[in-house]
Write a protein that holds these residues in place. Sequence first.
Motif, short mmCIF file in Angstrom:
data_model
loop_
_atom_site.label_atom_id
_atom_site.label_comp_id
_atom_site.label_asym_id
_atom_site.label_seq_id
_atom_site.Cartn_x
_atom_site.Cartn_y
_atom_site.Cartn_z
N UNK A 1 0.81 -1.23 0.00
CA UNK A 1 0.00 0.00 0.00
C UNK A 1 0.84 1.27 0.00
N UNK A 2 1.90 1.29 0.79
CA UNK A 2 2.72 2.50 0.88
C UNK A 2 3.38 2.85 -0.44
N UNK A 3 3.89 1.85 -1.14
CA UNK A 3 4.54 2.10 -2.42
C UNK A 3 3.54 2.57 -3.47
N UNK A 4 2.38 1.97 -3.48
CA UNK A 4 1.35 2.33 -4.47
C UNK A 4 0.93 3.79 -4.28
N UNK A 5 0.60 4.17 -3.06
CA UNK A 5 0.14 5.53 -2.79
C UNK A 5 1.30 6.52 -2.93
N UNK A 6 2.49 6.13 -2.47
CA UNK A 6 3.63 7.04 -2.50
C UNK A 6 4.06 7.42 -3.90
N UNK A 7 4.17 6.44 -4.79
CA UNK A 7 4.58 6.75 -6.16
C UNK A 7 3.51 7.55 -6.90
N UNK A 8 2.26 7.23 -6.63
CA UNK A 8 1.19 8.01 -7.25
C UNK A 8 1.24 9.47 -6.80
N UNK A 9 1.44 9.70 -5.50
CA UNK A 9 1.51 11.07 -4.98
C UNK A 9 2.74 11.82 -5.51
N UNK A 10 3.80 11.09 -5.85
CA UNK A 10 5.01 11.74 -6.34
C UNK A 10 4.85 12.25 -7.77
N UNK A 11 4.08 11.54 -8.58
CA UNK A 11 3.96 11.89 -9.99
C UNK A 11 2.68 12.66 -10.32
N UNK A 12 1.61 12.40 -9.62
CA UNK A 12 0.33 13.03 -9.94
C UNK A 12 0.30 14.48 -9.46
N UNK A 13 -0.33 15.33 -10.23
CA UNK A 13 -0.51 16.73 -9.85
C UNK A 13 -1.99 17.07 -9.97
N UNK A 14 -2.36 18.15 -9.32
CA UNK A 14 -3.77 18.56 -9.32
C UNK A 14 -4.27 18.88 -10.73
N UNK A 15 -3.36 19.35 -11.58
CA UNK A 15 -3.75 19.70 -12.95
C UNK A 15 -4.30 18.49 -13.70
N UNK A 16 -3.79 17.29 -13.40
CA UNK A 16 -4.28 16.09 -14.08
C UNK A 16 -5.77 15.90 -13.84
N UNK A 17 -6.19 16.08 -12.61
CA UNK A 17 -7.61 15.93 -12.29
C UNK A 17 -8.44 17.04 -12.92
N UNK A 18 -7.93 18.26 -12.87
CA UNK A 18 -8.66 19.38 -13.46
C UNK A 18 -8.86 19.18 -14.96
N UNK A 19 -7.82 18.69 -15.63
CA UNK A 19 -7.92 18.46 -17.07
C UNK A 19 -8.93 17.35 -17.37
N UNK A 20 -8.93 16.29 -16.55
CA UNK A 20 -9.90 15.21 -16.75
C UNK A 20 -11.33 15.73 -16.58
N UNK A 21 -11.56 16.56 -15.57
CA UNK A 21 -12.89 17.13 -15.37
C UNK A 21 -13.26 18.09 -16.48
N UNK A 22 -12.28 18.85 -16.98
CA UNK A 22 -12.54 19.76 -18.10
C UNK A 22 -12.91 18.96 -19.35
#
Length: 272
Positions: free
Chosen positions: A189-210
């Motif tokens: 669990x720690x590796x999965x969440x940690x690597x995702x948090x390292x690479x993902x940015x808020x802009x990715x979600x905003x673009x998906x919603x747009x």
Amino acid sequence: MSAVLGWMAAYWQDHPKKSLETMGRQMTMGVAAITELFVAIVRRRFPYGEFIRQCSFMANVAAAPTLLVAIPIGVIVSIQVGSVAGQVGATSFIGAANGLGIIQQGAPLVTSLMIAGAVGSAICADLGSRTIREEIDAMKVMGVDPMRRLVAPRLGAAMLVSVLLCGFVVFVGFLTGYIFNIFAQNGTPGSYIGTFASFAVTTDLFVALLKSLIFGLLAAIIACDSGLNTRGGPGGVANSVNTAVVLSAVMLFGVNVILTQVYSTLFPPQMV
């Protein structure tokens, strides 16, 4: 020679010319509907009752299919990403690849399919039935603007429901991928969440919603145009629904490619 020219002229009338006319009609109606949407809200003439009913109807139609598609998408992405990551020895980055794949592409594509297939077909069938029953003509005779009374609420509802569906797919897809990685692929669990948090940015979600907002707008415009231009009785309604679904799916996938390319150009991936 004359036969060839005749065939070319007939082909132009049946395909390219009609396609250009349809595109122009949809663009004109789209501009008019968007303008009417904002003008009606500002002037306090927007039919909020119809808007709420359409939101409830669209959510009821699309929620269950979206859930049933989002879960397999999360599993498939996790399997494919895990396989490739295992081959190159990068299993610790499965969380980042899986999460970003779902947010950037999986969620918008699932949303586009649900909007085009479930919501768009329902809008087209409703307006097409009203058209062949001459309800639209009766509304115009009574001085009721169908653009404000019928199209604008459906346009706003489709945009809102599309954004909500995209957020729902992001949550379900990411959760499914997480659970599958932990229990089926022996991830941590720690590796999965940690690597995702390292690479993902808020802009990715905003673009998906747009993207989903634009998908909802385009699907509603195409569906409303097909429904309001239905001809030929009940059989014409079926043809209009089929046309709306096909046009929406092709349009939304094409727009997704363009938006993805623009986003990748303006916001290139950052090295960590």
